[in-house]
Design a protein around this motif. Structure first.
Motif, PDB file in Angstrom:
ATOM      1  N   ARG A 154      49.402 -21.814  16.339  1.00 23.96           N
ATOM      2  CA  ARG A 154      49.253 -20.925  15.388  1.00 23.96           C
ATOM      3  C   ARG A 154      49.767 -19.551  15.851  1.00 23.96           C
ATOM      4  NH1 ARG A 154      44.657 -21.920  14.710  1.00 23.96           N
ATOM      5  NH2 ARG A 154      44.810 -23.193  12.807  1.00 23.96           N
ATOM      6  N   ALA A 155      49.472 -19.114  17.115  1.00 25.54           N
ATOM      7  CA  ALA A 155      49.978 -17.740  17.663  1.00 25.54           C
ATOM      8  C   ALA A 155      51.580 -17.828  17.761  1.00 25.54           C
ATOM      9  CB  ALA A 155      49.274 -17.690  19.042  1.00 25.54           C
TER      10      ALA A 155
ATOM     11  N   ARG B 213      53.172 -17.021  14.394  1.00 26.85           N
ATOM     12  CA  ARG B 213      52.947 -15.555  14.242  1.00 26.85           C
ATOM     13  C   ARG B 213      54.015 -14.765  15.119  1.00 26.85           C
ATOM     14  NH1 ARG B 213      48.017 -15.027  15.794  1.00 26.85           N
ATOM     15  NH2 ARG B 213      48.635 -14.392  17.993  1.00 26.85           N
ATOM     16  N   ASP B 214      54.165 -15.294  16.474  1.00 29.35           N
ATOM     17  CA  ASP B 214      55.033 -14.485  17.105  1.00 29.35           C
ATOM     18  C   ASP B 214      56.708 -14.771  16.697  1.00 29.35           C
ATOM     19  OD1 ASP B 214      53.003 -13.558  18.674  1.00 29.35           O
ATOM     20  OD2 ASP B 214      53.238 -14.955  20.183  1.00 29.35           O
TER      21      ASP B 214
ATOM     22  N   GLY C  56      57.642 -15.366  13.563  1.00 30.65           N
ATOM     23  CA  GLY C  56      57.586 -14.318  12.496  1.00 30.65           C
ATOM     24  C   GLY C  56      58.300 -12.982  13.035  1.00 30.65           C
ATOM     25  N   ASN C  57      57.922 -12.670  13.906  1.00 30.00           N
ATOM     26  CA  ASN C  57      58.431 -11.360  14.761  1.00 30.00           C
ATOM     27  C   ASN C  57      59.703 -11.090  15.257  1.00 30.00           C
ATOM     28  OD1 ASN C  57      55.966 -10.260  13.655  1.00 30.00           O
ATOM     29  ND2 ASN C  57      54.720 -10.602  15.443  1.00 30.00           N
TER      30      ASN C  57
ATOM     31  N   GLY D 202      59.994 -11.404  10.227  1.00 27.14           N
ATOM     32  CA  GLY D 202      58.621 -11.191   9.250  1.00 27.14           C
ATOM     33  C   GLY D 202      58.868 -12.065   8.027  1.00 27.14           C
TER      34      GLY D 202
ATOM     35  N   ALA E 132      58.364 -15.025   6.218  1.00 26.37           N
ATOM     36  CA  ALA E 132      57.362 -16.431   6.335  1.00 26.37           C
ATOM     37  C   ALA E 132      58.022 -17.608   5.864  1.00 26.37           C
ATOM     38  CB  ALA E 132      56.043 -16.006   5.750  1.00 26.37           C
TER      39      ALA E 132
ATOM     40  N   LEU F  28      50.408 -25.119   9.129  1.00 28.17           N
ATOM     41  CA  LEU F  28      50.897 -24.044   9.663  1.00 28.17           C
ATOM     42  C   LEU F  28      52.393 -24.537   9.579  1.00 28.17           C
ATOM     43  CD1 LEU F  28      48.815 -24.102  12.984  1.00 28.17           C
ATOM     44  CD2 LEU F  28      49.267 -22.028  11.286  1.00 28.17           C
TER      45      LEU F  28
END
Length: 417
Positions: free
Chosen positions: A143-144, A147-148, A150-151, A157, A159, A219
């Motif tokens: 999950r982390a 998120r990372d 996507g950056n 960013g 999604a 996810l």
């Protein structure tokens, strides 16, 4: 720009692309069959996530990795693991997929290994060995990572773009061995064998497993490879504990016990024959712990049924756009053993590195000298396959046409969807 200029530019672009393709072909590069692979599991596929935590379930010392020369230590075998070979077959390297513990943000889109030695489906499984990351924490790590990811500059960013990317990836998940070796059949440390029958315990595991797989789906995971548990009643560790009458040591209730002083490192997937009461040793009759194998059979049948429910288009558990395949490592192990000579194996019931009966009473020690010819051994230590066996398990998963081994399709067919 006039029409002539546009035409000239198009020719240059085509030539450049052709030149790139030609150069790639010249260097032997081929387009990956899947853009990425993410791995969840235990010591059978851990590649170093436990290296820097306080745990007995670590393999960052020699002779582990004695035949591995492509990166840091941490694999619970002499060389590469099944998922390393699968990444090769999917054309995802070089380099090999990194462990999450050392992965950089730019590694995330191509794939990461989240597996952890001693881990299980139940959070408490493997606590007898110290620190590790159970399946729920591995999912949290993913999950982390999403998120990372996507950056990163590749996704910025977006999604929707991340989700589309993940939907084409392979998600390999292999859990359950330690829930038996380092939980259910360790009654001096855990009370699960007193609280649950083998059937109820399998149901408990599968309920938790289903919930975690559903979280991965949420996810972005869509292509799952779920590996069953092998005949862990036939691994050298269990064979070493059989008495001279080929009976397991007695324990509380009607379950065979793993004594608390005999610590199991990480967990293992056996490669024994497992047809009836047959020992994987070609010259011995009996010997496997069939109490353990019977419990594993209940679990694996339930796992296959769960995969079928997830794939059922009209079922209540159907997840839209998902495809699961089930790896029956019991059947693959039977076939491997039956054709051992053709694969070059001559030693089927003992570890290449270890101490005591079957080299399985104590697992491979630091700086211990292993067997000279690892290619002849199915087992590296008391619990884990050699690189040679891992290679065969991977080949079966990737290309077997037997639905008894890979159901309903193989990994190469899953990647092509």
């Amino acid at each position: 720009m006039d029409d002539y200029g546009r035409l000239a530019l198009a020719v240059v672009v085509v030539a450049a692309v052709a030149g790139t393709s030609g150069a790639a072909a010249a260097w032997g590069w081929q387009q990956p069959l899947a853009p990425c692979m993410y791995i969840f599991g235990d010591s059978l596929v851990d590649n170093g996530n436990n290296n820097d935590i306080l745990s007995l379930a670590r393999a960052n010392y020699r002779p582990y990795g004695i035949d591995f020369h492509e990166g840091p230590p941490g694999r619970f075998t002499n060389g590469r693991t099944m998922v390393d070979f699968l990444s090769d077959m999917l054309r995802l390297r070089p380099p090999l997929l990194p462990p999450y513990a050392t992965a950089r943000p730019e590694d995330l889109p191509r794939g990461v290994n989240f597996a952890s030695g001693a881990s299980g489906i139940l959070p408490e499984t493997g606590n007898n060995l110290g620190g590790h990351y159970p399946l729920s924490e591995q999912v949290d790590h993913f999950r982390a990572a999403v998120r990372d990811m996507g950056n990163t500059s590749e996704f910025r960013g977006n999604a929707t773009k991340v989700a589309a990317h993940l939907g084409r990836c392979i998600f390999f998940v292999g859990m359950g061995s330690n829930d038996y070796l380092n939980n259910y059949f360790m009654p001096d440390y855990y009370d699960t064998a007193r609280r649950y029958s083998p059937r109820d315990y399998a149901a408990l595991l599968l309920q938790g497993y289903s919930a975690q797989l559903t979280q991965l789906y949420g996810l972005g995971a869509r292509k799952f490879v779920v590996a069953g548990v092998g005949l862990i009643g036939c691994i050298p560790y269990e064979l070493a504990r059989m008495n001279d009458n080929n009976r397991p040591p007695s324990g509380p209730s009607n379950q065979s016990a793993v004594a608390s002083e005999e610590i199991g490192i990480g967990g293992g997937r056996g490669g024994g024959k497992g047809n009836g009461n047959t020992n994987p040793a070609p010259d011995a009759a009996g010997g496997c712990n069939e109490t353990i194998n019977s419990a594993i059979d209940i679990y694996n049948k339930g796992l296959l049924a769960m995969v079928k429910r997830f794939n059922n288009r009209g079922g209540a558990q159907r997840l839209r756009g998902v495809k699961f395949i089930f790896l029956d490592t019991v059947q693959s192990g039977k076939d491997l053993t039956a054709n051992a000579a053709a694969h070059g194996f001559t030693m089927l019931d003992r570890g290449c590195c270890g101490v005591g009966r079957n080299n399985g009473q104590i697992t491979c020690l630091p700086l211990q000298r292993p067997c000279d010819d690892r290619s002849k051994y199915m087992f590296w230590d008391a619990f884990h396959p050699t690189e040679a066996a891992h290679r065969i398990y991977a080949a079966k998963a990737f290309s077997s046409n037997s639905t008894a081994e890979v159901y309903p399709i193989n990994v190469s067919q899953l990647a092509a969807i």
